[in-house]
Write a protein that holds these residues in place. Sequence first.
Motif, PDB file in Angstrom:
ATOM      1  N   GLN A 139      32.072  17.968  20.513  1.00 52.18           N
ATOM      2  CA  GLN A 139      33.285  17.246  20.124  1.00 52.18           C
ATOM      3  C   GLN A 139      33.739  17.657  18.732  1.00 52.18           C
ATOM      4  O   GLN A 139      34.932  17.830  18.496  1.00 52.18           O
ATOM      5  CB  GLN A 139      33.047  15.736  20.199  1.00 52.18           C
ATOM      6  N   GLN A 140      32.814  17.840  17.806  1.00 50.37           N
ATOM      7  CA  GLN A 140      33.168  18.253  16.448  1.00 50.37           C
ATOM      8  C   GLN A 140      33.784  19.650  16.455  1.00 50.37           C
ATOM      9  O   GLN A 140      34.805  19.886  15.818  1.00 50.37           O
ATOM     10  CB  GLN A 140      31.932  18.219  15.532  1.00 50.37           C
ATOM     11  N   GLN A 141      33.181  20.570  17.195  1.00 47.69           N
ATOM     12  CA  GLN A 141      33.719  21.931  17.258  1.00 47.69           C
ATOM     13  C   GLN A 141      35.078  21.942  17.944  1.00 47.69           C
ATOM     14  O   GLN A 141      35.970  22.682  17.533  1.00 47.69           O
ATOM     15  CB  GLN A 141      32.736  22.853  17.982  1.00 47.69           C
ATOM     16  N   ALA A 142      35.236  21.135  18.970  1.00 51.16           N
ATOM     17  CA  ALA A 142      36.524  21.047  19.659  1.00 51.16           C
ATOM     18  C   ALA A 142      37.596  20.514  18.713  1.00 51.16           C
ATOM     19  O   ALA A 142      38.723  21.008  18.683  1.00 51.16           O
ATOM     20  CB  ALA A 142      36.399  20.151  20.889  1.00 51.16           C
ATOM     21  N   HIS A 143      37.235  19.516  17.928  1.00 53.38           N
ATOM     22  CA  HIS A 143      38.171  18.951  16.954  1.00 53.38           C
ATOM     23  C   HIS A 143      38.597  20.008  15.938  1.00 53.38           C
ATOM     24  O   HIS A 143      39.782  20.130  15.611  1.00 53.38           O
ATOM     25  CB  HIS A 143      37.523  17.757  16.255  1.00 53.38           C
ATOM     26  N   GLU A 144      37.643  20.808  15.474  1.00 53.54           N
ATOM     27  CA  GLU A 144      37.964  21.858  14.509  1.00 53.54           C
ATOM     28  C   GLU A 144      38.869  22.931  15.131  1.00 53.54           C
ATOM     29  O   GLU A 144      39.772  23.441  14.467  1.00 53.54           O
ATOM     30  CB  GLU A 144      36.680  22.494  13.974  1.00 53.54           C
ATOM     31  N   LEU A 145      38.648  23.259  16.398  1.00 50.95           N
ATOM     32  CA  LEU A 145      39.519  24.225  17.070  1.00 50.95           C
ATOM     33  C   LEU A 145      40.941  23.696  17.200  1.00 50.95           C
ATOM     34  O   LEU A 145      41.905  24.430  17.041  1.00 50.95           O
ATOM     35  CB  LEU A 145      38.973  24.572  18.462  1.00 50.95           C
ATOM     36  N   LEU A 146      41.063  22.413  17.497  1.00 50.26           N
ATOM     37  CA  LEU A 146      42.401  21.815  17.596  1.00 50.26           C
ATOM     38  C   LEU A 146      43.107  21.829  16.249  1.00 50.26           C
ATOM     39  O   LEU A 146      44.293  22.108  16.165  1.00 50.26           O
ATOM     40  CB  LEU A 146      42.321  20.380  18.124  1.00 50.26           C
ATOM     41  N   LEU A 147      42.367  21.524  15.189  1.00 52.97           N
ATOM     42  CA  LEU A 147      42.961  21.533  13.850  1.00 52.97           C
ATOM     43  C   LEU A 147      43.363  22.939  13.439  1.00 52.97           C
ATOM     44  O   LEU A 147      44.333  23.129  12.715  1.00 52.97           O
ATOM     45  CB  LEU A 147      41.980  20.948  12.825  1.00 52.97           C
ATOM     46  N   ASP A 148      42.604  23.918  13.907  1.00 55.68           N
ATOM     47  CA  ASP A 148      42.887  25.315  13.590  1.00 55.68           C
ATOM     48  C   ASP A 148      44.266  25.720  14.109  1.00 55.68           C
ATOM     49  O   ASP A 148      44.961  26.522  13.510  1.00 55.68           O
ATOM     50  CB  ASP A 148      41.798  26.203  14.202  1.00 55.68           C
TER      51      ASP A 148
END
Length: 168
Positions: A139-148
């Motif tokens: 979930q944390q990595q997915a959140h960072e990808l979305l923010l990217d």
Amino acid sequence: MQKPFFICTLWCLSLSGCDLFENSKVAVEQQYLAQHQELQRAVEGIRQQGLNTFSASAEKGSVAACVAKQLEMDPMGSLIAVEGALQDSANLADLINTIENLTEQEVNLESIPNLLRQGVDTLSYLRTLLSTYELQDLQQQAHELLLDGQTQSQNIGEHLRGLVEQCN
């Protein structure tokens, strides 16, 4: 007692019945890989051995080692294990949103219809990712990808092809 059994049976049949029909994404992916022999060997090796094992055994400086490294560095790289993923047009941002919305609750009869609406491919991707990552890490990595912001206009196939084609 019959209703839960019926729902579980329907769910299992719908997931297993999808393999009865030829998957066009897999056929297109096979054509793509046939045109890129070194990538094909790397992808097949990763699918047979697993990303970590393949990465450890790949010859340094080779295309295979490069592919493994690119996929290891990306949180969605483990999706390469799903056949047809290189040609999947599913929206990566939608998959990431689904990941972010997962909870630690177990799948129950009430959540099965929602999961089925998301599709068998999404379930396969989630299973693959959850076999690699803990839910909170994913979930944390997915959140960072979305923010990217890079995933907003990409689909899963484009994203994975972009990773592996950097080595071609």
